[in-house]
Every structure is written in structure tokens, then in C-alpha cells.
Write an enzyme that holds these catalytic residues in place. Sequence first.
Site, PDB file in Angstrom:
ATOM      1  CG  HIS A  10      44.354  34.923  45.346  1.00 56.59           C
ATOM      2  ND1 HIS A  10      44.716  35.102  46.664  1.00 56.59           N
ATOM      3  CD2 HIS A  10      45.163  35.713  44.614  1.00 56.59           C
ATOM      4  CE1 HIS A  10      45.707  35.974  46.715  1.00 56.59           C
ATOM      5  NE2 HIS A  10      45.999  36.359  45.484  1.00 56.59           N
ATOM      6  CG  LEU A  71      34.258  36.868  39.628  1.00 56.64           C
ATOM      7  CD1 LEU A  71      33.631  38.020  40.408  1.00 56.64           C
ATOM      8  CD2 LEU A  71      33.188  36.141  38.824  1.00 56.64           C
ATOM      9  N   GLY A  74      42.971  38.558  35.476  1.00 53.53           N
ATOM     10  CA  GLY A  74      43.910  39.558  35.968  1.00 53.53           C
ATOM     11  C   GLY A  74      45.330  39.036  35.936  1.00 53.53           C
ATOM     12  CG  HIS A  76      47.112  36.484  40.951  1.00 55.49           C
ATOM     13  ND1 HIS A  76      48.420  36.602  41.365  1.00 55.49           N
ATOM     14  CD2 HIS A  76      46.386  37.154  41.873  1.00 55.49           C
ATOM     15  CE1 HIS A  76      48.477  37.302  42.479  1.00 55.49           C
ATOM     16  NE2 HIS A  76      47.249  37.662  42.810  1.00 55.49           N
TER      17      HIS A  76
END
Length: 123
Positions: A10, A71, A74, A76
Site C-alpha cells: 500500500h 492481508l 480489499g 485496493h
Amino acid sequence: MSRALVLFAHGARSAAWAVPFEKLRDLTQARLPDVQVRLGFLELMAPRLPELVAELAASGVTQVTVVPVFLGQGGHVMRDLPVMVEELRNSYPQVAINVVEAAGENAAVLNALSDYCVASLPV
């Protein structure tokens, strides 16, 4: 080297946030001496994925595997990354870009995290 492995994270405002990812990159590079192992970021840190792929393509890399070091899958990973990768495929048709599942979705990664969690309990 015609192959590259991109650890896609990220990004954050704090440089300290990237330290574990840099360690992961270095550990992975040691295991893959014939492959460029690089870090690429979605935002807030450099290099961002588009700039990194441009650099790799310019250096003659023809195969890029992107490992989302997230993890979970999501927004992104499910929305932003596919759009970015499609644009990169259009911009660099000579480069085969493969994206694998988010690290946290992989059973071996989850088992390693579970082992760590279990081992953290005092005896």
C-alpha cells in the site's frame, strides 16, 4: 534479468512502515538471485507500480509477477490493482504481467501467521 517479482504494498507516510517490506524483499532476493525482486507501492511511497513497471520494461524485463503483500483482497487489490495492471499491459505489451492472490489469502501464509500467533502465548 528478464524476470521480475514485484512485492506490491500500500505505502504509508512513515518510512519506518516500509522496513518489514524491505526485509521481505531482501530475503526473497537472496532466494531468487536470477530475478529482480522489487518493491512497488500503490500510493504515498516510491516507486509507485506504474513507474516501477516502466523502469523494468526499459531495462528489458519481459515477465513481471506482482505479489500483493496485503492481508486481504480489499478494494485496493480487487478494484485499484486490476485497473492499474490493465493500463500497464496496454502501455507495455512486450511485458507479460501476472498478478497472484494477496499474500494473506494464501494458505501457507495464513498457517505461518497462525503459528506465530500460537507461539506468542506464554507457556
